[in-house]
Design a protein around this motif. Structure first.
Motif, PDB file in Angstrom:
ATOM      1  N   LEU A  58      34.230  42.492  47.705  1.00  0.00           N
ATOM      2  CA  LEU A  58      34.805  43.815  47.991  1.00  0.00           C
ATOM      3  C   LEU A  58      35.798  43.749  49.149  1.00  0.00           C
ATOM      4  CD1 LEU A  58      31.802  46.259  47.400  1.00  0.00           C
ATOM      5  CD2 LEU A  58      33.574  45.498  45.815  1.00  0.00           C
ATOM      6  N   CYS A  75      25.074  41.949  44.942  1.00  0.00           N
ATOM      7  CA  CYS A  75      25.973  41.393  43.921  1.00  0.00           C
ATOM      8  C   CYS A  75      27.338  41.023  44.479  1.00  0.00           C
ATOM      9  CB  CYS A  75      26.171  42.413  42.795  1.00  0.00           C
ATOM     10  SG  CYS A  75      24.653  42.785  41.904  1.00  0.00           S
ATOM     11  N   HIS A  76      27.816  41.800  45.463  1.00  0.00           N
ATOM     12  CA  HIS A  76      29.188  41.621  45.964  1.00  0.00           C
ATOM     13  C   HIS A  76      29.216  40.943  47.332  1.00  0.00           C
ATOM     14  CE1 HIS A  76      31.249  44.324  43.119  1.00  0.00           C
ATOM     15  NE2 HIS A  76      30.200  45.115  43.202  1.00  0.00           N
ATOM     16  N   PHE A  95      34.068  50.174  33.594  1.00  0.00           N
ATOM     17  CA  PHE A  95      34.095  48.773  33.153  1.00  0.00           C
ATOM     18  C   PHE A  95      33.494  48.580  31.762  1.00  0.00           C
ATOM     19  CE2 PHE A  95      33.599  48.330  37.907  1.00  0.00           C
ATOM     20  CZ  PHE A  95      34.915  47.984  38.135  1.00  0.00           C
ATOM     21  N   GLY A 134      22.661  51.838  47.685  1.00  0.00           N
ATOM     22  CA  GLY A 134      23.753  51.129  47.021  1.00  0.00           C
ATOM     23  C   GLY A 134      23.442  49.663  46.754  1.00  0.00           C
ATOM     24  N   ASN A 135      22.895  49.004  47.777  1.00  0.00           N
ATOM     25  CA  ASN A 135      22.517  47.593  47.626  1.00  0.00           C
ATOM     26  C   ASN A 135      23.696  46.756  47.139  1.00  0.00           C
ATOM     27  OD1 ASN A 135      20.776  45.471  47.762  1.00  0.00           O
ATOM     28  ND2 ASN A 135      19.758  45.902  45.812  1.00  0.00           N
ATOM     29  N   CYS A 136      24.888  47.112  47.598  1.00  0.00           N
ATOM     30  CA  CYS A 136      26.116  46.529  47.053  1.00  0.00           C
ATOM     31  C   CYS A 136      26.189  45.022  47.271  1.00  0.00           C
ATOM     32  CB  CYS A 136      27.337  47.172  47.684  1.00  0.00           C
ATOM     33  SG  CYS A 136      27.268  48.982  47.741  1.00  0.00           S
ATOM     34  N   VAL A 139      39.243  45.589  48.837  1.00  0.00           N
ATOM     35  CA  VAL A 139      39.150  46.399  47.617  1.00  0.00           C
ATOM     36  C   VAL A 139      40.047  47.643  47.699  1.00  0.00           C
ATOM     37  CG1 VAL A 139      37.147  47.885  48.169  1.00  0.00           C
ATOM     38  CG2 VAL A 139      37.476  47.028  45.837  1.00  0.00           C
ATOM     39  N   THR A 191      28.582  46.258  31.734  1.00  0.00           N
ATOM     40  CA  THR A 191      28.571  45.797  33.127  1.00  0.00           C
ATOM     41  C   THR A 191      27.166  45.942  33.695  1.00  0.00           C
ATOM     42  OG1 THR A 191      29.546  45.951  35.327  1.00  0.00           O
ATOM     43  CG2 THR A 191      29.194  48.038  34.201  1.00  0.00           C
ATOM     44  N   PHE A 192      26.784  44.991  34.541  1.00  0.00           N
ATOM     45  CA  PHE A 192      25.460  45.140  35.129  1.00  0.00           C
ATOM     46  C   PHE A 192      25.506  45.836  36.481  1.00  0.00           C
ATOM     47  CE2 PHE A 192      26.030  41.431  37.733  1.00  0.00           C
ATOM     48  CZ  PHE A 192      26.706  40.529  36.929  1.00  0.00           C
ATOM     49  N   MET A 193      26.688  46.303  36.866  1.00  0.00           N
ATOM     50  CA  MET A 193      26.714  47.162  38.066  1.00  0.00           C
ATOM     51  C   MET A 193      26.041  48.499  37.736  1.00  0.00           C
ATOM     52  SD  MET A 193      29.759  48.319  40.575  1.00  0.00           S
ATOM     53  CE  MET A 193      29.649  49.865  41.475  1.00  0.00           C
ATOM     54  N   PRO A 194      25.088  48.939  38.546  1.00  0.00           N
ATOM     55  CA  PRO A 194      24.409  50.210  38.250  1.00  0.00           C
ATOM     56  C   PRO A 194      25.353  51.407  38.403  1.00  0.00           C
ATOM     57  CG  PRO A 194      23.259  48.943  39.976  1.00  0.00           C
ATOM     58  CD  PRO A 194      24.574  48.282  39.758  1.00  0.00           C
ATOM     59  N   ARG A 247      43.307  47.148  46.146  1.00  0.00           N
ATOM     60  CA  ARG A 247      43.340  47.008  44.682  1.00  0.00           C
ATOM     61  C   ARG A 247      43.122  48.334  43.949  1.00  0.00           C
ATOM     62  NH1 ARG A 247      40.387  42.592  46.496  1.00  0.00           N
ATOM     63  NH2 ARG A 247      38.333  43.229  45.732  1.00  0.00           N
ATOM     64  N   TYR A 248      42.398  49.243  44.585  1.00  0.00           N
ATOM     65  CA  TYR A 248      42.086  50.530  43.946  1.00  0.00           C
ATOM     66  C   TYR A 248      42.383  51.659  44.923  1.00  0.00           C
ATOM     67  CZ  TYR A 248      39.287  47.679  40.729  1.00  0.00           C
ATOM     68  OH  TYR A 248      38.858  46.759  39.810  1.00  0.00           O
ATOM     69  N   ALA A 303      29.395  39.303  41.497  1.00  0.00           N
ATOM     70  CA  ALA A 303      30.466  40.281  41.304  1.00  0.00           C
ATOM     71  C   ALA A 303      31.612  39.927  42.247  1.00  0.00           C
ATOM     72  CB  ALA A 303      29.913  41.670  41.601  1.00  0.00           C
ATOM     73  N   ILE A 359      34.422  54.313  40.112  1.00  0.00           N
ATOM     74  CA  ILE A 359      33.609  53.091  40.006  1.00  0.00           C
ATOM     75  C   ILE A 359      32.228  53.329  40.607  1.00  0.00           C
ATOM     76  CG2 ILE A 359      33.364  50.690  40.811  1.00  0.00           C
ATOM     77  CD1 ILE A 359      36.469  50.491  40.700  1.00  0.00           C
TER      78      ILE A 359
HETATM   79  C1  HEC Z   1      23.736  44.558  40.116  1.00  0.00           C
HETATM   80  C2  HEC Z   1      24.996  44.085  40.636  1.00  0.00           C
HETATM   81  C3  HEC Z   1      25.929  45.065  41.315  1.00  0.00           C
HETATM   82  C4  HEC Z   1      25.644  45.962  42.326  1.00  0.00           C
HETATM   83  C5  HEC Z   1      24.308  46.253  42.995  1.00  0.00           C
HETATM   84  C6  HEC Z   1      26.904  46.601  42.667  1.00  0.00           C
HETATM   85  N1  HEC Z   1      27.913  46.113  41.893  1.00  0.00           N
HETATM   86 FE1  HEC Z   1      29.871  46.628  41.998  1.00  0.00          FE
HETATM   87  N2  HEC Z   1      30.325  45.366  40.465  1.00  0.00           N
HETATM   88  C7  HEC Z   1      29.409  44.544  39.827  1.00  0.00           C
HETATM   89  C8  HEC Z   1      30.114  43.766  38.798  1.00  0.00           C
HETATM   90  C9  HEC Z   1      29.473  42.741  37.880  1.00  0.00           C
HETATM   91  C10 HEC Z   1      31.472  44.156  38.861  1.00  0.00           C
HETATM   92  C11 HEC Z   1      32.630  43.655  38.018  1.00  0.00           C
HETATM   93  C12 HEC Z   1      32.915  44.655  36.936  1.00  0.00           C
HETATM   94  C13 HEC Z   1      32.538  44.168  35.582  1.00  0.00           C
HETATM   95  O1  HEC Z   1      31.346  44.239  35.215  1.00  0.00           O
HETATM   96  O2  HEC Z   1      33.431  43.725  34.879  1.00  0.00           O
HETATM   97  C14 HEC Z   1      31.567  45.160  39.924  1.00  0.00           C
HETATM   98  C15 HEC Z   1      32.753  45.743  40.309  1.00  0.00           C
HETATM   99  C16 HEC Z   1      32.898  46.579  41.418  1.00  0.00           C
HETATM  100  C17 HEC Z   1      34.144  47.045  41.945  1.00  0.00           C
HETATM  101  C18 HEC Z   1      35.532  46.633  41.471  1.00  0.00           C
HETATM  102  C19 HEC Z   1      35.845  45.337  42.238  1.00  0.00           C
HETATM  103  C20 HEC Z   1      37.157  44.679  41.884  1.00  0.00           C
HETATM  104  O3  HEC Z   1      37.741  44.082  42.787  1.00  0.00           O
HETATM  105  O4  HEC Z   1      37.583  44.759  40.732  1.00  0.00           O
HETATM  106  C21 HEC Z   1      33.862  47.842  43.006  1.00  0.00           C
HETATM  107  C22 HEC Z   1      34.836  48.585  43.904  1.00  0.00           C
HETATM  108  C23 HEC Z   1      32.427  47.864  43.149  1.00  0.00           C
HETATM  109  N3  HEC Z   1      31.867  47.084  42.171  1.00  0.00           N
HETATM  110  C24 HEC Z   1      31.766  48.552  44.136  1.00  0.00           C
HETATM  111  C25 HEC Z   1      30.388  48.505  44.321  1.00  0.00           C
HETATM  112  C26 HEC Z   1      29.703  49.238  45.362  1.00  0.00           C
HETATM  113  C27 HEC Z   1      30.388  50.104  46.401  1.00  0.00           C
HETATM  114  C28 HEC Z   1      28.375  48.982  45.216  1.00  0.00           C
HETATM  115  C29 HEC Z   1      27.242  49.558  46.018  1.00  0.00           C
HETATM  116  C30 HEC Z   1      27.253  51.020  46.157  1.00  0.00           C
HETATM  117  C31 HEC Z   1      28.237  48.061  44.093  1.00  0.00           C
HETATM  118  N4  HEC Z   1      29.471  47.805  43.581  1.00  0.00           N
HETATM  119  C32 HEC Z   1      27.032  47.560  43.662  1.00  0.00           C
HETATM  120  C33 HEC Z   1      28.062  44.439  40.103  1.00  0.00           C
HETATM  121  C34 HEC Z   1      27.361  45.168  41.056  1.00  0.00           C
END
Ligand code: HEC
Length: 152
Positions: free
Chosen positions: A83, A64-65, A106, A59-61, A86, A110-113, A89-90, A80, A98
């Motif tokens: 969390l 970004c977060h 999104f 995940g490497n969450c 979170v 979005t650059f979230m994978p 919110r959801y 980002a 997501i």
């Molecule tokens: C490369 C960067 C990146 C990674 C890695 C990433 N995210 Fe994200 N995430 C984002 C961005 C940027 C957004 C905002 C959405 C947008 O693009 O508008 C987001 C939005 C979210 C949201 C909504 C948050 C909100 O309050 O609105 C959730 C939940 C979330 N991500 C969960 C995760 C989880 C769980 C992981 C790991 C499994 C993860 N993300 C990994 C970039 C990332």
């Protein structure tokens, strides 16, 4: 007796196949930013989910977060939203959508994978070719972990 043993074996094999039945990445249809159905039917484990979320090969969450619960781990990004809270919110179906495919929720920009998608990835490391970043059960585990992130 032999027949009974065989029949028993067949029933066991059938139930194992049922338990192993997963929704494949290509069969997921996210509807209005939500996906209510479990990918595996096996309840998510929040402890395993925290580990998969933190794993830099998965995940490497937190790259970004910001996540206060993971402040013991280094290298938090702030690209980002946090969390923290979170789960306030959801709901579960929205969080699952997501995590499965952030692009669907999104938008492609979005650059979230997308964690559970094989088709349509722009940049795929060799390691990930033909397989999603998270397994179906890891998606369920990460969702269970996210559901623990509530504001006190
Ligand atoms: C490369 C960067 C990146 C990674 C890695 C990433 N995210 Fe994200 N995430 C984002 C961005 C940027 C957004 C905002 C959405 C947008 O693009 O508008 C987001 C939005 C979210 C949201 C909504 C948050 C909100 O309050 O609105 C959730 C939940 C979330 N991500 C969960 C995760 C989880 C769980 C992981 C790991 C499994 C993860 N993300 C990994 C970039 C990332």
């Amino acid at each position: 007796m032999k027949f009974l043993a065989l029949a028993g074996g067949a029933i066991l094999a059938a139930s194992a196949a049922l338990a192993a039945q997963e929704i494949a990445p290509g069969d997921v249809r996210i509807d209005d930013g939500a996906y209510a159905q479990s990918l595996t039917g096996v309840p998510g484990d929040p402890v395993a989910g925290r580990a998969a979320a933190a794993d830099r090969g998965k995940g490497n969450c937190m790259t970004c977060h910001p996540i206060t619960d993971m402040s013991d781990l280094p290298f938090h990004g702030d690209l980002a939203p946090t969390l923290d809270g979170v789960a306030d919110r959801y709901n579960e179906a929205e969080l699952r959508a997501i995590v499965i495919n952030s692009k669907e929720v999104f938008g492609e920009q979005t650059f979230m994978p997308a964690m559970y998608r094989i088709e349509g990835l722009n940049i795929v490391g060799k390691k990930y070719e033909g397989q999603p970043i998270l397994t179906a059960q890891e998606v369920e585990d990460v969702v269970a972990y996210l559901l623990t992130l509530k504001e006190e």
